[in-house]
Design a protein around this motif. Sequence first.
Motif, PDB file in Angstrom:
ATOM      1  N   ILE A 102     -77.911 -46.060 -93.839  1.00 35.16           N
ATOM      2  CA  ILE A 102     -77.462 -46.296 -92.454  1.00 35.16           C
ATOM      3  C   ILE A 102     -76.193 -45.489 -92.205  1.00 35.16           C
ATOM      4  O   ILE A 102     -75.217 -45.622 -92.944  1.00 35.16           O
ATOM      5  CB  ILE A 102     -77.156 -47.786 -92.215  1.00 35.16           C
ATOM      6  N   SER A 103     -76.226 -44.643 -91.194  1.00 37.20           N
ATOM      7  CA  SER A 103     -75.046 -43.837 -90.879  1.00 37.20           C
ATOM      8  C   SER A 103     -75.052 -43.435 -89.409  1.00 37.20           C
ATOM      9  O   SER A 103     -75.994 -42.800 -88.945  1.00 37.20           O
ATOM     10  CB  SER A 103     -75.023 -42.583 -91.766  1.00 37.20           C
ATOM     11  N   LEU A 147     -62.335 -55.856 -90.772  1.00 38.72           N
ATOM     12  CA  LEU A 147     -62.217 -54.392 -90.868  1.00 38.72           C
ATOM     13  C   LEU A 147     -61.671 -53.812 -89.565  1.00 38.72           C
ATOM     14  O   LEU A 147     -60.779 -52.958 -89.561  1.00 38.72           O
ATOM     15  CB  LEU A 147     -63.576 -53.763 -91.213  1.00 38.72           C
ATOM     16  N   ALA A 183     -63.226 -46.334 -84.071  1.00 36.62           N
ATOM     17  CA  ALA A 183     -63.801 -47.568 -84.599  1.00 36.62           C
ATOM     18  C   ALA A 183     -65.217 -47.760 -84.051  1.00 36.62           C
ATOM     19  O   ALA A 183     -65.453 -47.650 -82.852  1.00 36.62           O
ATOM     20  CB  ALA A 183     -62.925 -48.749 -84.205  1.00 36.62           C
ATOM     21  N   ALA A 184     -66.132 -48.046 -84.948  1.00 36.74           N
ATOM     22  CA  ALA A 184     -67.530 -48.236 -84.538  1.00 36.74           C
ATOM     23  C   ALA A 184     -67.681 -49.567 -83.803  1.00 36.74           C
ATOM     24  O   ALA A 184     -67.221 -50.608 -84.277  1.00 36.74           O
ATOM     25  CB  ALA A 184     -68.423 -48.208 -85.763  1.00 36.74           C
ATOM     26  N   THR A 203     -71.961 -38.659 -93.292  1.00 38.02           N
ATOM     27  CA  THR A 203     -71.039 -39.269 -94.249  1.00 38.02           C
ATOM     28  C   THR A 203     -71.384 -38.842 -95.676  1.00 38.02           C
ATOM     29  O   THR A 203     -72.503 -39.071 -96.149  1.00 38.02           O
ATOM     30  CB  THR A 203     -71.092 -40.805 -94.107  1.00 38.02           C
ATOM     31  N   SER A 211     -72.987 -41.244 -87.956  1.00 38.44           N
ATOM     32  CA  SER A 211     -72.830 -39.785 -87.838  1.00 38.44           C
ATOM     33  C   SER A 211     -73.985 -39.042 -88.499  1.00 38.44           C
ATOM     34  O   SER A 211     -74.326 -37.934 -88.105  1.00 38.44           O
ATOM     35  CB  SER A 211     -71.522 -39.360 -88.502  1.00 38.44           C
TER      36      SER A 211
HETATM   37  C1  F6R Z   1     -65.305 -48.455 -88.860  1.00 34.19           C
HETATM   38  C2  F6R Z   1     -65.966 -47.167 -89.007  1.00 34.19           C
HETATM   39  C3  F6R Z   1     -66.306 -46.676 -90.380  1.00 34.19           C
HETATM   40  C4  F6R Z   1     -67.725 -46.125 -90.412  1.00 34.19           C
HETATM   41  C5  F6R Z   1     -68.028 -45.499 -91.777  1.00 34.19           C
HETATM   42  C6  F6R Z   1     -69.441 -44.974 -91.871  1.00 34.19           C
HETATM   43  O1  F6R Z   1     -65.044 -48.756 -87.532  1.00 34.19           O
HETATM   44  O2  F6R Z   1     -66.224 -46.513 -88.037  1.00 34.19           O
HETATM   45  O3  F6R Z   1     -66.153 -47.705 -91.322  1.00 34.19           O
HETATM   46  O4  F6R Z   1     -68.613 -47.146 -90.124  1.00 34.19           O
HETATM   47  O5  F6R Z   1     -67.125 -44.447 -92.014  1.00 34.19           O
HETATM   48  O6  F6R Z   1     -69.676 -43.970 -90.940  1.00 34.19           O
HETATM   49  P1  F6R Z   1     -71.146 -43.506 -90.611  1.00 34.19           P
HETATM   50  O7  F6R Z   1     -71.847 -44.650 -89.956  1.00 34.19           O
HETATM   51  O8  F6R Z   1     -70.999 -42.329 -89.678  1.00 34.19           O
HETATM   52  O9  F6R Z   1     -71.800 -43.125 -91.899  1.00 34.19           O
END
Ligand code: F6R
Length: 368
Positions: free
Chosen positions: A102-103, A240, A155-156, A108, A105
Amino acid sequence: EKGGHDYFMLKEIEEQPEALENTLRGHFSGGGIVLDEQRMTEQDLRDIDKVFVVACGTAYHSGLLAKYAIEHWCRIPVEVELASEFRYRDPVLGRDTLVVAISQSGETADTLEAVRHARTQRARVLAICNTNGAQIPRESDAVLYTHAGPEIGVAATKTFLAQITANYLVGLALAQARGTKYSDEVAREFEELAAMPQAVRQTLSTVDQVRTLGRELADSKAVLFLGRHVGYPVALEGALKLKELAYMHAEGFAAGELKHGPIALIEDRLPVVVVMPSAKGRALLHSKMLSNIREIQARGARTIVIAEEGDEAVRPFADELIEIPAVATLLQPLVSTVPLQVLAAEIARARGYDVDKPRNLAKSVTVE
Ligand code: F6R
């Protein structure tokens, strides 16, 4: 640009109903759940007997929720692991293992390397990603895209809710392939998911209350978050968000762990946010949580309780009560997370920080 909001994050929090609608759209047809890309056969999917979920940060918290759904619906063991730990410990993988990466972007580095490791061990990889054509989906055997739209705030927020939704869709797709759920059951579960954008919209009516609360809590030294069952990953996510935005000490705990240590942290006026399980759906957990709140209140904590509307039993123990709509147990995180996002953002703003660009953090972490 910010649509009249003080910061992008608030705009993105408010876009969550649409993010969910867009993530659900096109992923269900009369025949059941449809993925966006599938380079593995139905038989491969049917043969899966073990699932690993790998991700980082907020995506990892969504992954913790995938475990509840997939184990419940598919009766396959699921392990959820931080992508940065996964490949260093020689996990047991094979052709019948599905690794769900799961990502948001899709770039990562830790998650990408976990995917590559899984593939060298001949495991199948399914990516859940918010970015079309990113590296992780390109290297996967199947893909389900979240359609949360671009997220400007570091922040996600909306991508987290979209990831939870996508995880559940993957769970239903697996259940359907394995025959642990009939197609009418899958259709019913999908309908419940389809009702969530409206429930999230309803939850947004708490924004003003939570912003006021955030300003009141701005000078706190620390905030603790407690949850049980699916409320536990929500507690981790709430903590978090607060760490990364408000630079405040924050920790999420499984409430059952309180007496195994964390209760020693409780002191007078310490804010403790409690995510209450549903009173009807989870009566046993609900009563356990009530006794946890009693314990911390007796030790002087300031209790901030996120509970279903109509949860009268919790009222006497809540110094602040934030009401969310009653929804199915597995779906509660989609509504209970919303006030925690607002709380973190508003505490950060009250402390004078840039909510959209927290220090030391990047939107996409492309180094290990
Ligand atoms: C928290 C946040 C990070 C991402 C993490 C994974 O608000 O944004 O913890 O969730 O760096 O990033 P992705 O989903 O892009 O792999």
